[in-house]
Design a protein around this motif. Structure first.
Motif, PDB file in Angstrom:
ATOM      1  N   THR A 143      36.456 -46.004 -39.244  1.00  0.00           N
ATOM      2  CA  THR A 143      36.383 -46.857 -39.040  1.00  0.00           C
ATOM      3  C   THR A 143      35.703 -46.732 -38.752  1.00  0.00           C
ATOM      4  OG1 THR A 143      38.411 -47.000 -38.993  1.00  0.00           O
ATOM      5  CG2 THR A 143      37.577 -47.718 -36.720  1.00  0.00           C
ATOM      6  N   ALA A 150      42.989 -58.209 -50.329  1.00  0.00           N
ATOM      7  CA  ALA A 150      41.887 -57.330 -49.585  1.00  0.00           C
ATOM      8  C   ALA A 150      41.984 -55.408 -49.866  1.00  0.00           C
ATOM      9  CB  ALA A 150      42.454 -56.413 -48.391  1.00  0.00           C
ATOM     10  N   THR A 169      40.712 -55.262 -36.335  1.00  0.00           N
ATOM     11  CA  THR A 169      40.984 -56.215 -36.504  1.00  0.00           C
ATOM     12  C   THR A 169      43.406 -55.598 -36.448  1.00  0.00           C
ATOM     13  OG1 THR A 169      41.572 -56.858 -38.702  1.00  0.00           O
ATOM     14  CG2 THR A 169      40.364 -58.143 -37.106  1.00  0.00           C
ATOM     15  N   VAL A 200      41.513 -51.684 -50.840  1.00  0.00           N
ATOM     16  CA  VAL A 200      41.719 -51.411 -49.540  1.00  0.00           C
ATOM     17  C   VAL A 200      41.355 -49.521 -50.010  1.00  0.00           C
ATOM     18  CG1 VAL A 200      43.747 -49.225 -48.905  1.00  0.00           C
ATOM     19  CG2 VAL A 200      44.320 -51.639 -49.406  1.00  0.00           C
ATOM     20  N   CYS A 218      37.415 -57.035 -40.283  1.00  0.00           N
ATOM     21  CA  CYS A 218      37.081 -57.681 -40.854  1.00  0.00           C
ATOM     22  C   CYS A 218      35.518 -58.469 -40.721  1.00  0.00           C
ATOM     23  CB  CYS A 218      37.476 -59.129 -40.578  1.00  0.00           C
ATOM     24  SG  CYS A 218      39.488 -59.226 -41.062  1.00  0.00           S
ATOM     25  N   HIS A 244      40.975 -52.969 -45.651  1.00  0.00           N
ATOM     26  CA  HIS A 244      41.372 -52.006 -45.049  1.00  0.00           C
ATOM     27  C   HIS A 244      40.876 -50.585 -45.704  1.00  0.00           C
ATOM     28  CE1 HIS A 244      45.149 -55.262 -45.438  1.00  0.00           C
ATOM     29  NE2 HIS A 244      43.549 -56.195 -44.954  1.00  0.00           N
ATOM     30  N   CYS A 263      42.381 -51.830 -40.753  1.00  0.00           N
ATOM     31  CA  CYS A 263      42.101 -53.275 -41.169  1.00  0.00           C
ATOM     32  C   CYS A 263      40.887 -53.285 -40.517  1.00  0.00           C
ATOM     33  CB  CYS A 263      42.906 -55.159 -41.226  1.00  0.00           C
ATOM     34  SG  CYS A 263      42.515 -56.537 -41.764  1.00  0.00           S
ATOM     35  N   TYR A 296      46.229 -46.471 -41.069  1.00  0.00           N
ATOM     36  CA  TYR A 296      45.591 -47.410 -41.784  1.00  0.00           C
ATOM     37  C   TYR A 296      44.594 -48.484 -40.496  1.00  0.00           C
ATOM     38  CZ  TYR A 296      46.671 -50.553 -45.283  1.00  0.00           C
ATOM     39  OH  TYR A 296      46.183 -52.089 -46.230  1.00  0.00           O
ATOM     40  N   ALA A 311      37.879 -58.678 -45.640  1.00  0.00           N
ATOM     41  CA  ALA A 311      38.693 -57.769 -45.362  1.00  0.00           C
ATOM     42  C   ALA A 311      38.513 -56.912 -45.947  1.00  0.00           C
ATOM     43  CB  ALA A 311      39.808 -58.553 -44.698  1.00  0.00           C
TER      44      ALA A 311
END
Length: 125
Positions: free
Chosen positions: A24, A12, A36, A14, A49, A56, A47, A45, A54
């Motif tokens: 976001t 993933a 997710t 980041v 998808c 982050h 995540c 933080y 994915a």
């Protein structure tokens, strides 16, 4: 017993971002990802998808890394369809799809911090 060649099974990327809530929303509403997982109070933080990809997001205040220096290449089945979708949603398209001599058709997008996402697919070149 330890395997000689242990297999890597996922990854993933980041991205460090200045404003986790704004980023976001951007990844969800503009790039079509689904949240997710969220961590921290307040959240620092996240995540996200979309299909098999994915990503982050990490708030800049949680790391010494600077926002906007990340990059990823996301392989897609139909780069022109993805471009049309993201352009219609107001994504920050840096350059439209184009064929490259190394056998890829791709386009670039940046997020609000300048992290770069390249979307591409193999071409006949």
């Amino acid at each position: 017993m330890t395997a000689k060649n242990p297999m890597m099974v996922g990854s993933a990327t980041v991205f460090v971002v200045a404003d986790i809530a704004k980023s976001t929303s951007h990844y969800r509403d503009v790039l079509g990802f689904t949240v997710t997982f969220e961590y921290g109070t307040p959240t620092f933080y996240v995540c996200l998808c979309r299909d098999e990809v994915a990503l982050h997001l990490l708030a800049a205040g949680q790391t010494s890394r600077l926002p906007g220096n990340g990059g990823i290449c996301v392989f897609v089945r139909d780069v022109d369809a993805v471009h049309a979708e993201l352009a219609a949603r107001g994504a920050g398209i840096v350059k439209p799809p184009q064929d490259h001599d190394y056998g890829m058709r791709a386009f670039d997008v940046t997020d609000p911090d300048g992290n770069k996402l390249t979307f591409g697919t193999g071409s006949d070149a």
